[in-house]
Design a protein around this motif. Structure first.
Motif, PDB file in Angstrom:
ATOM      1  N   PHE A  74      -5.892  -1.965  -5.848  1.00  6.39           N
ATOM      2  CA  PHE A  74      -4.685  -1.550  -5.121  1.00  6.39           C
ATOM      3  C   PHE A  74      -3.946  -2.766  -4.592  1.00  6.39           C
ATOM      4  O   PHE A  74      -4.453  -3.883  -4.643  1.00  6.39           O
ATOM      5  N   ASN A 111       1.326   2.137  -2.373  1.00 11.26           N
ATOM      6  CA  ASN A 111       0.341   2.230  -3.448  1.00 11.26           C
ATOM      7  C   ASN A 111       0.493   3.503  -4.286  1.00 11.26           C
ATOM      8  O   ASN A 111       0.142   3.516  -5.455  1.00 11.26           O
ATOM      9  N   LEU A 360      -2.064   8.214  -6.062  1.00 10.34           N
ATOM     10  CA  LEU A 360      -2.625   6.857  -6.150  1.00 10.34           C
ATOM     11  C   LEU A 360      -3.034   6.549  -7.589  1.00 10.34           C
ATOM     12  O   LEU A 360      -3.082   5.397  -8.008  1.00 10.34           O
TER      13      LEU A 360
END
Ligand code: WT7
Length: 685
Positions: A74, A111, A360
């Motif tokens: 990430f 993210n 995500l």
């Protein structure tokens, strides 16, 4: 395998088990293994028990290394400090505290959106939205979603919402609900989504507790054939909270024109603002507020064993890493998947597995405004075919309710896009499991029966669909980094095949960090019952092969259609009725809901019981909590079975409620044993 004491005992011996071919009659539930197909396993992220065991072993032996490798995928503005995790989970050693990736600076909205757009997913569909009515739909690409989130984030900043401020969201399943969550996360505000089925009283209680700057809602929503005026509920809640000294500056109201009109919406100038009048005027880009991994992301209220709901607090970094990873592995996620979770964002499932976990991963998510049996019981499969849904995640209660209808509602639709099915909220009974597996999934799609809780943030015990043979009704094995233990009454860990209380040893990144404003209650509820462990409140057993079987709550929480309801909350709602002297609520088995709410009610001296009174008692609960908490049954109780010290003996009430009258047990310790016969005599009144 021998050295891995943390591993599900006997896990390596799977191949020796007595495998049963699908569709054959089954002698013993426990030995009934359903294997993933070769095609499925060969393409799966985790394709064998061995691979699972290696990964699980590493996650236990080196949690810091395991999780920081994943976290590094990430975007972090600044990397976390030397310690990936710092924790004290033992009350005997001081205050409970859990920190993951402390010092790491990131943003979960960035993210979910910016990172994916930059990686080339800008034109990929982020959301397919299906309205309550068949022909009403919409969609947003990742770029479009980012723009909408930025516009709202800019608006929120403009009206003074700052990092750390609470924002209450009271919205139905419109795209604006995930948009609102992401916009808050973008600017570091702490969202608290309140399920739009909660009453004004419940909403007010949450507003009073977290004191939001602003509330987001819409004027109305249609659920099936019914129109619900949400704005009117918000108005009432804001009246209640302002009497308590908590006033909310802004009520941003989305005009959901398919349900009502602006003219029909009551308005308070100065406070109420139409979303469509202001938000689109703002720029479509908005700088990110970079936050610490341990800065709060959201609050979500859930029921416990006392009347006051608990504000479960999740922070940013660990939750981000955990929801993303659990989503990916438990559903064997592929970038081509179309994913639909039927949960509402008002519950934790909608936080972790409608919004954050899937986004995500850059997934395409279906968001559905309506109800699964409107206009008929085929609606889900119609939607599956329409959007080519490949991962379908739902609750056992829905499976059971659809099972009661004709199979043709399922078989009329192709469902050939489906690849993985999921279940959550309560134990799935084997017959519902089989119907889901055989009929809905054409015996082709593994079922991920995911056990977890609002508090855990993400999946704790769950199948990895390509790795393990499944046993219908078992949530199988722990996820990476999770070490479940079964303890006895005294808090001793029990090894091997056993039943007891389900606890967790050690922490995992998605764990909640506190109860908002009440760290003491956090410690008392979860870490004191069995010192050294997190106590889940669930009972469970582990079979000889190491599979976990959840058996339901062991505290005063009832699980109705996968919704968690505290008996104390229902009791206090009933007791606030002027003609009710006392109430005692227990859960009883319910064919569709899993558990139903059964209320014993003692009336004020001299008040006669009547159908009218029954209705007004039920209405009291609907008004104070919400329609989903309405008792299924009111049982008039001139007296309640109490010990000499005045404690209500719920054990006896549960037996009476489920009509297991031969199993009442010892009633001689009651202050007045004759109340039992009296209650039995009134059972059908
Ligand atoms: C309680 C948590 C976590 C998402 C939805 C509910 C029960 C949840 C399962 C499952 C057996 C389950 C437990 C748990 N539960 N999933 N797969 N098998 N029981 O979240 O409102 O926090 O409720 O739901 O009793 O403690 P929640």
């Amino acid at each position: 395998v021998e050295s891995m004491s943390l591993l599900p005992s006997g896990a390596g011996k799977i191949s020796q088990l007595n495998a049963v071919v699908l569709g054959e009659s089954i002698a013993s539930e426990e030995n009934d293994l359903v294997f993933p197909s070769k095609e499925f396993s060969s393409q799966a992220l985790v394709s064998s028990p061995q691979q699972y065991m290696e990964m699980h072993k590493r996650s236990m032996e080196d949690p810091a290394g395991f999780w920081s490798d994943i976290a590094s995928e990430f975007f972090w503005k600044q990397k976390w400090g030397d310690r990936v995790v710092s924790e004290n989970l033992d009350v005997r050693k001081g205050p409970i505290h859990i920190e993951w990736f402390k010092g790491g600076i990131t943003n979960i909205c960035y993210n979910c959106l910016d990172r994916n757009v930059e990686a080339g997913l800008g034109d990929k569909t982020a959301m397919f939205w299906e309205g309550n009515e068949r022909d009403v739909d919409a969609s947003l690409t990742y770029s479009q979603l980012l723009q909408q989130v930025c516009q709202l984030a800019n608006y929120l900043k403009d009206v003074g919402v700052k990092k750390g401020d609470a924002v209450v969201i009271y919205l139905p399943m419109l795209m604006e609900l995930p948009i609102a969550m992401l916009a808050c996360a973008r600017i570091g505000a702490v969202h608290s989504v309140v399920f739009a089925g909660f009453s004004a009283d419940s909403l007010a209680q949450r507003i009073i507790d977290c004191k939001p700057k602003l509330i987001l809602t819409c004027n109305a929503v249609k659920r099936g054939p019914k129109t619900i005026n949400l704005k009117a509920i918000v108005d009432a809640a804001l009246d209640i909270s302002s009497k308590d000294g908590v006033s909310v500056d802004v009520c941003l109201t989305y005009d959901n024109s398919s349900a009502t009109t602006r003219e029909d919406t009551k308005w308070q100038n100065g406070r109420d603002v139409w979303w469509q009048d202001v938000v689109p005027k703002y720029p479509t880009s908005c700088e990110v507020e970079w936050v610490d991994a341990e800065d709060p992301l959201f609050l979500l209220y859930t029921s416990g064993s006392t009347g006051k709901p608990k504000g479960v607090l999740h922070t940013t970094g660990g939750y981000m890493v955990y929801t993303a990873t659990t989503f990916k592995y438990a559903f064997d996620y592929k970038s081509t998947d179309v994913y639909w979770c039927t949960a509402d964002c008002g519950w934790i499932t909608g936080h972790s597995y409608v919004t954050y976990g899937p986004m995500l991963n850059g997934a395409t998510v279906v968001v559905f405004e309506g109800t699964p049996n409107y206009p008929d019981s085929g609606r889900c499969w119609e939607i599956v075919d329409k959007f080519k849904v490949s991962i379908f995640y739902t609750a056992p209660t829905l499976v059971r309710s659809l099972m009661r209808d004709d199979d043709k509602f399922v078989t009329n639709h192709s469902r050939k896009s489906l690849r993985v099915l999921g279940s959550v909220g309560e134990p799935i009974n084997p017959s519902a499991w089989r119907w889901f597996f055989n009929l809905v999934g054409d015996s082709r799609c593994p079922i991920s029966d995911t056990w977890w809780q609002t508090e855990t943030g993400g999946f704790m015990i769950t199948p990895l669909p390509g790795a393990w043979p499944q046993k219908p009704g078992s949530a199988t094995f722990p996820f990476f980094g999770v070490q479940p233990v079964v303890v006895d009454e005294k808090g001793n860990e029990i090894e091997g095949e056993c039943s007891g209380y389900l606890c967790v040893k050690g922490s995992w990144p998605g764990a909640f960090r506190t109860l908002f404003g009440d760290h003491e209650r956090y410690e008392t509820t979860y870490f004191k019952p069995f010192a050294g462990y997190y106590f889940s409140g669930d009972g469970c057993s582990r079979d000889k092969d190491g599979y976990y079987w959840l058996t339901g709550r062991v505290d005063d929480v009832i699980n109705v259609s996968g919704h968690r309801i505290g008996t104390a909350e229902v009791e206090s709602a009933l007791a606030s009725h002027p003609q009710c002297a006392e109430a005692a609520v227990v859960g009883v088995e319910h064919e569709v809901k899993g558990q139903g709410i059964y209320a014993f009610v003692t009336l004020v001296e001299g008040v006669p019981y009547s159908e009218e009174l029954r209705k007004s008692l039920v209405l009291m609960v609907r008004n104070q909590i919400g329609a989903f908490a309405a008792p299924d049954r009111i049982h008039w109780a001139p007296g309640l079975p109490k010990t000499r010290s005045g404690k209500i003996m719920r054990r006896i009430l549960r037996k009476i409620a489920s009509r297991q009258l031969e199993e009442l047990g010892d009633i001689s310790t009651l202050a007045d044993p004759s109340v039992v016969d009296q209650l039995i005599a009134l059972a059908d009144v």
